[in-house]
Design an enzyme around this catalytic site. Structure first.
Site, PDB file in Angstrom:
ATOM      1  N   HIS A  36      22.140  37.761-104.442  1.00 42.43           N
ATOM      2  CA  HIS A  36      22.564  38.451-105.419  1.00 42.43           C
ATOM      3  C   HIS A  36      23.617  37.443-106.599  1.00 42.43           C
ATOM      4  CE1 HIS A  36      23.397  41.001-108.208  1.00 42.43           C
ATOM      5  NE2 HIS A  36      24.486  40.908-108.792  1.00 42.43           N
ATOM      6  N   ASP A  58       9.579  29.995 -94.204  1.00 40.95           N
ATOM      7  CA  ASP A  58       9.512  29.998 -92.682  1.00 40.95           C
ATOM      8  C   ASP A  58       9.065  29.451 -92.100  1.00 40.95           C
ATOM      9  OD1 ASP A  58      11.422  32.037 -92.407  1.00 40.95           O
ATOM     10  OD2 ASP A  58      10.366  33.276 -94.072  1.00 40.95           O
ATOM     11  N   GLU A  89       3.588  31.743 -92.541  1.00 47.40           N
ATOM     12  CA  GLU A  89       4.485  31.406 -92.027  1.00 47.40           C
ATOM     13  C   GLU A  89       5.523  31.151 -90.453  1.00 47.40           C
ATOM     14  OE1 GLU A  89       7.482  33.569 -94.700  1.00 47.40           O
ATOM     15  OE2 GLU A  89       5.605  35.684 -93.972  1.00 47.40           O
ATOM     16  N   CYS A 133       3.884  29.924-101.596  1.00 46.11           N
ATOM     17  CA  CYS A 133       4.953  30.309-102.594  1.00 46.11           C
ATOM     18  C   CYS A 133       6.711  30.196-101.812  1.00 46.11           C
ATOM     19  CB  CYS A 133       4.637  32.359-102.995  1.00 46.11           C
ATOM     20  SG  CYS A 133       4.668  32.594-101.101  1.00 46.11           S
TER      21      CYS A 133
HETATM   22  C1  PEP Z   1       8.573  31.705 -97.275  1.00 50.45           C
HETATM   23  O1  PEP Z   1       9.074  31.948 -96.464  1.00 50.45           O
HETATM   24  O2  PEP Z   1       7.919  30.582 -98.452  1.00 50.45           O
HETATM   25  C2  PEP Z   1       8.579  33.136 -98.196  1.00 50.45           C
HETATM   26  C3  PEP Z   1       8.383  32.971 -99.597  1.00 50.45           C
HETATM   27  O3  PEP Z   1       8.851  33.889 -98.205  1.00 50.45           O
HETATM   28  P1  PEP Z   1      10.471  33.749 -98.028  1.00 50.45           P
HETATM   29  O4  PEP Z   1      11.151  33.190 -98.601  1.00 50.45           O
HETATM   30  O5  PEP Z   1      10.598  35.121 -98.777  1.00 50.45           O
HETATM   31  O6  PEP Z   1      10.859  34.170 -96.274  1.00 50.45           O
HETATM   32 MG    MG Z   2       9.617  34.094 -95.918  1.00 49.28          MG
END
Ligand code: PEP
Ligand code: MG
Length: 591
Positions: free
Chosen positions: A192, A458, A434, A505
């Protein structure tokens, strides 16, 4: 205090220099008076009720002062107010005063300990979180019993906030407009406090071991949100260095904002949409302010976290639908619930897994809790009336899992058709890549989805075997590791061979120094935190596809991270002195 440098994780860029404001950890001391004489019972019971009422009133006061843009905090406060209003804890505590002749403080402590014991028997993370909340609220009541109405002293001048951790309620109570920077002992990139720092655009370093016990109130400190440092009592040289850096960064930030409305494209016109990752609905304003070309990742788990109970299908439909209509015609990619793993508190079960990152998280969790999953899928579908929503499943490991998830989606669609509820039949459905297993079978997966989105946070964790929450291995986070570059290239090519778009992402998309490599691979979309969109656009618009192809070819031939890093620096980044200065910690990580 003597000059000290503490290190942690830089989660929001920038530099601030100023006086520390130490937020007390909220500890309270029980009075030594454990038992009371019988004729003090009424007086003690009254003291207890008054303390509960005052704590309640102060929370209600805080809630009424929550600005419109921080309404997610108000939802948490509502749940805290409900807990304090619940008569059970009060009754139980009062009984201890009357029957065991305990002082109000000791009776309350015993009452809370009972509640905690009760919750600890329930094997569910949701209940554990509630138990923690009750403990935190007890601090408030205890403070009123001891006569110190608020644990937070008012902030009157601009300060650097140093704390063990910050709860959402603390955040609301604090005058955030006076906070120049944050340093906390707890927290990670997605906690947060980090989200708040990024949205307020104040420098922040979290996970700084012992920062709250080392720094004293009013100490002179520097927070370096580039390198993740907290410098206590800096030398004259450090002060001069950081004052210059701060000035340069402020100018730079003003300058790059000129790029925010320009399209994401290379010097020679190759388009890559630069979209935003958001975690809270409220961040939609930042997407527009920073020139996001849509939302490439909406991490929906936060909507589950910020509510007292599971969100209803109606609530989710409204949330997704509002998001899509505000951003229309820009695309919004909604990721289905990614609970578990490092998303502490986001799970709904406390399984006490030895390796939560390898446990029941994301789509695995959803496939086990199909009612929760289905309700979210129905909400996503019902929100598609503008035709600009796409959705994706996280953590898909292979075809069977994908087909199973799609089956639930089909069930949701079937139900809505039977109920006569309309939705976008052409909603694109994608997956996040991932896991190394998904990389290896990306050719098969690409035939059954509309797009890929590579989640490097990930993918790096699972490919390089480094726990993304463990600061001892954080230096091994190496996006330019040959294994990673080959994996990503493999996925992009597999997707393109099947004619689907491939996005990224994960945090790698935020690193300007990775951009030429991604451009060389011709990824279709990048999605990153809104505040970083202008810098990525700026760098992208000065790169040519030809130089990026050439760089990628050489990187694919290189045998180590350090060699790749050198290639990026020498061939591209020596032309970008400012980015080299402000993002050098990212480059250093890759050596
Ligand atoms: C990632 O794993 O790169 C991703 C964008 O998902 P999160 O960071 O929410 O696990
Ligand atoms: Mg992820």
């Amino acid at each position: 205090m003597a000059r000290t440098i503490l290190t942690g994780e830089a989660v929001s860029s920038g530099v601030s220099v100023g006086k520390a404001y130490l937020l007390a950890k909220g500890h309270y001391c029980l009075t030594s008076v454990q038992n009371i004489p019988e004729d003090h019972v009424e007086q003690e019971a009254e003291r207890l009720q008054n303390a509960f009422n005052s704590a309640l009133q102060s929370l209600e006061r805080i809630k009424s002062s929550v600005p419109q843009e921080q309404q997610e905090h108000a939802a948490i406060l509502d749940s805290h107010i409900m807990i304090l209003r619940d008569p059970k804890l009060r009754r139980k505590t009062e009984r201890y005063i009357r029957e065991l002749l305990m002082s109000a403080e000791w009776a309350l402590e015993k009452g809370v300990a009972d509640v905690e014991k009760g919750f600890s028997r329930v094997d569910d993370e949701y209940f554990q979180a509630r138990a923690n909340e009750i403990r935190l609220l007890t601090h408030r009541v205890m403070n009123h019993l001891s006569g110190s109405a608020s644990s937070i002293k008012p902030i009157t001048s601009r300060v650097i906030l140093v704390a063990h951790d910050l709860t959402p309620a603390d955040t609301v109570e604090l005058n955030v407009s006076k906070i120049m920077a944050l340093a906390t002992a707890q927290g990670g990139k997605t906690s947060h406090v980090s989200i708040m720092a990024r949205s307020l655009e104040i420098p922040a370093v979290v996970g700084v071991e012992n920062v709250d016990t080392t720094v004293r109130d009013s100490d002179f400190v520097i927070v370096d949100g580039f390198q993740g440092k907290v410098v206590v009592d800096p030398s004259d040289e450090e002060l001069e260095h950081y004052t210059n850096l701060k000035y340069q960064f402020e100018n730079y930030r003003r300058e790059i904002m000129r790029h925010r409305e320009l399209p994401g494209e290379s010097r020679d016109g190759f388009r890559i949409n630069v979209m935003a990752n958001i975690e809270l609905f409220e961040e939609v304003r930042a997407v527009l302010d920073y020139g996001g070309e849509g939302v490439g990742l909406y991490r929906t788990e936060y909507s589950y976290l910020y509510r007292h109970k599971l969100p209803s299908e109606e609530e989710l439909t409204e949330e997704y639908s509002d998001l899509a209509s505000i951003l229309h015609p820009k695309e919004v990619v909604i990721r289905t619930l990614d609970a578990g793993g490092d998303k502490i508190g986001k799970g709904f079960e406390n399984l006490e897994e030895a390796n939560p990152a390898l446990g029941l998280r994301a789509v695995r969790f959803c496939l086990k809790h199909r009612d929760i999953f289905k309700s979210q899928l129905r909400a996503i579908l019902r929100a598609t009336q503008h035709g600009n929503i796409a959705m994706m499943f996280p953590m898909i490991s292979g075809l069977n899992e994908l087909r199973e998830a799609k089956e639930v989606l089909e069930e949701a669609k079937h139900e809505l058709r039977l109920e006569g509820i309309g939705f976008d039949e052409d909603m694109p459905t994608g997956i996040m890549i991932e896991l190394p297993s998904a990389v290896m079978v990306s050719d098969l997966l690409a035939r059954e989805v509309d797009f890929f989105s590579i989640g490097t946070n990930d993918l790096i964790q699972y490919s390089l075997g480094i726990d993304r929450t463990n600061r001892h291995v954080a230096h091994l986070y190496q996006p330019l590791h040959p294994a990673l570059i080959r994996s990503i290239k493999h996925v992009v090519d597999a997707g393109h061979r099947e004619g689907i778009e491939v996005s990224m992402c994960g945090e790698m998309a935020v690193d300007p120094y990775c951009l030429p490599v991604l451009l060389g691979m011709q990824v279709d979309n990048l999605s990153l935190n809104p505040q970083s969109i202008p810098v990525i656009k700026k760098v992208m618009r000065q790169l040519s596809t030809e130089e990026c192809f050439d760089l990628l070819k050489r990187i694919l031939e290189s045998d180590s991270v350090s060699q790749s890093n050198r290639l990026v620096k020498e061939n591209v980044f020596n032309r970008f002195p400012e980015e080299l200065l402000f993002y050098s910690s990212m480059l250093e990580k890759a050596t």
